[in-house]
Scaffold this active site. Sequence first.
Site, PDB file in Angstrom:
ATOM      1  N   ASP A   1       8.273  -5.009   1.155  1.00 47.58           N
ATOM      2  CA  ASP A   1       8.573  -3.984   0.146  1.00 47.58           C
ATOM      3  C   ASP A   1       9.958  -3.373   0.322  1.00 47.58           C
ATOM      4  O   ASP A   1      10.472  -2.722  -0.591  1.00 47.58           O
ATOM      5  CB  ASP A   1       7.540  -2.849   0.216  1.00 47.58           C
ATOM      6  CG  ASP A   1       6.137  -3.329  -0.117  1.00 47.58           C
ATOM      7  OD1 ASP A   1       6.002  -4.114  -1.069  1.00 47.58           O
ATOM      8  OD2 ASP A   1       5.192  -2.927   0.572  1.00 47.58           O
TER       9      ASP A   1
ATOM     10  N   ASP B   1       4.662  -0.392   1.764  1.00 47.86           N
ATOM     11  CA  ASP B   1       4.450  -0.109   3.182  1.00 47.86           C
ATOM     12  C   ASP B   1       4.921  -1.243   4.079  1.00 47.86           C
ATOM     13  O   ASP B   1       5.133  -1.059   5.258  1.00 47.86           O
ATOM     14  CB  ASP B   1       2.967   0.182   3.462  1.00 47.86           C
ATOM     15  CG  ASP B   1       2.061  -0.962   3.018  1.00 47.86           C
ATOM     16  OD1 ASP B   1       2.584  -1.950   2.472  1.00 47.86           O
ATOM     17  OD2 ASP B   1       0.835  -0.864   3.221  1.00 47.86           O
TER      18      ASP B   1
ATOM     19  N   ASP C   1       2.263  -0.115  -5.069  1.00 44.86           N
ATOM     20  CA  ASP C   1       1.512  -1.126  -4.350  1.00 44.86           C
ATOM     21  C   ASP C   1       0.030  -0.762  -4.478  1.00 44.86           C
ATOM     22  O   ASP C   1      -0.298   0.401  -4.734  1.00 44.86           O
ATOM     23  CB  ASP C   1       1.951  -1.103  -2.876  1.00 44.86           C
ATOM     24  CG  ASP C   1       1.400  -2.281  -2.102  1.00 44.86           C
ATOM     25  OD1 ASP C   1       1.082  -3.309  -2.728  1.00 44.86           O
ATOM     26  OD2 ASP C   1       1.291  -2.177  -0.870  1.00 44.86           O
TER      27      ASP C   1
END
Length: 1063
Positions: free
Chosen positions: A737, A733, A383
């Site tokens: 996800d 996070d 990410d």
Amino acid sequence: MGKGGQDYGRRDTGGSKPSDREICPAWAKDVEDCLKVFNVDKDRGLSTEEVEKRRRIYGWNELEKHEGPSILSLILEQFNDTLVRILLVAAVVSFVLAWYDGDEGGEMGITAFVEPLVIFLILIVNAIVGVWQENNAEKALEALKDIQSEHANVIRHGKKISSLPARELVPGDIVELRVGDKVPADMRVLHLISSTARIEQGSLTGESEAVNKNNKAVPEDTDIQGKRCMVFAGTTVVNGSFLCLVTQTGMNTEIGKVHSQIHAAAQMDEDTPLKKKLNEFGETLTAIIGVICLLVWLINFKYFLTWDYVDGRPANFKFSFEKCTYYFEIAVALAVAAIPEGLPAVITTCLALGTRKMAQKNALVRKLPSVETLGCTTVICSDKTGTLTTNQMAVAKLVTMGPRKDSLRTFKVDGTTYNPSDGRIHDWPTGPMDANLETIAKIAAICNDAGVAQSGNHYVANGMPTEAALKVLVEKMGPPQGFQDLSLSTEDVLCCCQLWNSVECRIATLEFDRDRKSMGVIATSKSNRNTLLVKGAVENVLERSSYMQLCDGTVVRLDQSSRDLILQSLNEMSTTALRCLGFAYKEPSEFATYDGDENHPAHDLLLKPSNYSFIESDLIFVGLVGLRDPPRKEVHKAIEDCRAAGIRVMVITGDNKNTAEAICREIGVFGPYEDISLKSLTGKEFMDRSLHDQKRHLNQNGGLLFSRAEPRHKQEIVKLLKEDGEVVAMTGDGVNDAPALKLADIGVAMGVTGTEVAKEASDMVLADDNFSTIVAAVGEGRSIYNNMKAFIRYMISSNIGEVASIFLTAALGIPEGLIPVQLLWVNLVTDGPPATALGFNPPDKDIMKKPPRRSDDSLITAWILFRYLVIGSYVGIATVGVFIIWYTHGSFLGIDLSQDGHTLVTYSQLSNWGQCPSWEGFTVSPFTAGSQVFSFDANPCDYFQVGKVKAMTLSLSVLVAIEMFNSLNALSEDGSLLTMPPWVNPWLLLAMSVSFGLHFLILYVPFLAQVFGIVPLSLNEWLLVLAVAFPVVLIDEILKFVGRCTSGYRTSYSRKSSKTKAE
């Protein structure tokens, strides 16, 4: 995800589905159409009857509870392992044989029960650990429920119902949302009650900032981030209040789809690469054990099955059940010898030690096997926000007015966090700030609702991140004029901002709205001079400005050339993905005497947001700033380390494409001038491609970027990579996800900013949210794997030796030299400490310069297997040899063995000991062992059964000594002990001492010696043990030398065969 209402009306739990609601993309319809489709009046809401009718169709607004596997099925699953099944069979057979022996009574019968009980204990502990790990798998789904709203403010029957349980909502309900509320369902915005409304939905969509919401329809194929008229369950209102229409509830919401995806990903859990290899090894071992057991029976069947030949045909068959049982026990001993019973315990210990090392590097491992999997990671899907970047907005560039209308001054600003001491402003003038800089500092400090506080070693923002970054800029700029000599408080993080707020007091606020895109405040000085301070989108502020302030404070007319110069600077900053804000001010005549009093004539102007654009006109433009979520300092080096280690980095973010591309260039995922048109796609662009094109895109060399990615995109990318044989580590996070974290080989969650959902779905949590920590963890994982390989080979080579020993015993027909309980002791206890200590081998210096190993790489190559077959053969010869030496030689290599007074026999007698009762005149003298005296007056033939206790002790001691020396061989796969001496791993020397100490314990403590069927040894006998055991070091040194000489040829051959296999 991304189609918030497309499944509306598909769930049927008891009523008929309305045909006109098969698909309702509420985000693509205007407000009136949505109300018609859902058949509701926004002022009255639904009736009780309509609510009940819809609940029968759509159910409760809650996430389903998936029934996890039962405890019994989890327990049975722990035995779905080849090694465990072999152990279970061996334990059952041992127990049956012990029971049979126990019918005859005596101490040997009691001793026989030790072996099956120990094996059963190992299996029980293994099952408990496995069930505990499996039980944790469903926690991610439970954590997801915690982020759901519990209550909602609903309009029904024309009345407002406060705090209605959120689970009672149905599609068509009218809900009012306010600041701080958690959104209870997926809803369409009907109208704004306040002038603006912002939602924090980053945990669901991956966006780095709160999103402005409105009620305008968007195209039907818009991605989830672009649905500005929709709010999603589990997100939070951070500004404003508004009225909404419920469009999706329960499992049909976006968070419900995440729940389903997590559950689906959990069902697809695969074994780790090491587990797969051990399973393969177990299957091979089963075949080997079967073959060897069959050979033992074929070699020895003549002892328990005899016959005579009558007229050339076999007749008078005689079967000895006692002898058959004896050789069956030998077959069981073979199984025990072949299985490295201590291997699961040693692997667990090594992985646990690895997790401690990783924890020191801020990587908290939640699932032990993931330590080993990290070592063969080939792709890291990261990410952007909070992992590659700090997730803390920071000013990167400050542009102010110059001394003339046609000049600007540009200052580069360092810093990546909210810590005012982090970084400085380059080329900052010495001495007091000029008038233009002071005005910018004043606007940034006063026209600002955010704060910054210190929490431990971190600085955290309270309020909007962009506003917090502006306050940090003010601290870097310094105090107002007249306060330079004042000693600033070190306790107050924002002391310069405090000074500005003490110089000028804020008396009114013109809130930000989506039309004018700016915020203003009216501030009064101590001399009662009122000033309007404005900040906002540069184009909008510039459009409403008529003047500009030069660096000396002079105010001049803002002409077109000056506007063009400012817009050119804005364009340059925007192309580098900076978010820009402009600053302006004026002294409003209508508010010249305003003091905040509601009775003042100008106060009415502030009550209507429609007046704000008029109030903020004829402004004096003073400058602009460029802000960004800056990359972490360590990330660039970590990306380089990944490249050197052969690990590809793919950035998958929900953020804007231009912003993500700029960050990726800066951190080294892409080169500064690299053409990335084929390497940077949005999630939608990737999903629109064919499967073949998707795989071809993922197989490109170098880094890749996927922006505007939704959870389903992340899952699909991970799935395709895994199908291509990649070992994937995925970071994240947010709630969005979690499915991909669950699906990846290694799910890595953020410890500081991560949601509980993401943490529970992950295998590893980063305590510092830092990408470079993952890279350090990969290096540690590689080191741990190398060490695990060392002790696995050590234990397997030891077991090969034990098998060779028992096989030779059976083949030569001599009495049994090692009994199962002794082999179990060696495998579990004596081998355990050195094997564990091998886990402390220092890592190779170039460990992150080598490409990752393939997940299907062989644990034991053909050469290594040959080496250990040679070593194992020597172990078998040594243990059986020392047994024969004691019976047949009074001395060996000059060592006197006759001091105990035992009787010597010939090798022929020893190998035909079963015929002893037929020997005439065979007598045996008594012999001593420690304080015991063994005499055989009653039955001399007991010399080969009871009397073998000393020879058995010698065999066991040689086996232990050889395995201790063999652990030194395992320090390096091909390196000589001359180049890698034992003291490079002092833990191994300590472990060898512990193992020898444990062996002495069972030798010299009478009770334990009785349990294990052994006796104390004299000094001379110990010299014999060492003399027979030490050559294993010399043999392996020769084999290592041959290995080093032929390594080039073997590597070349291996590559060719791998290539052929791939083709």
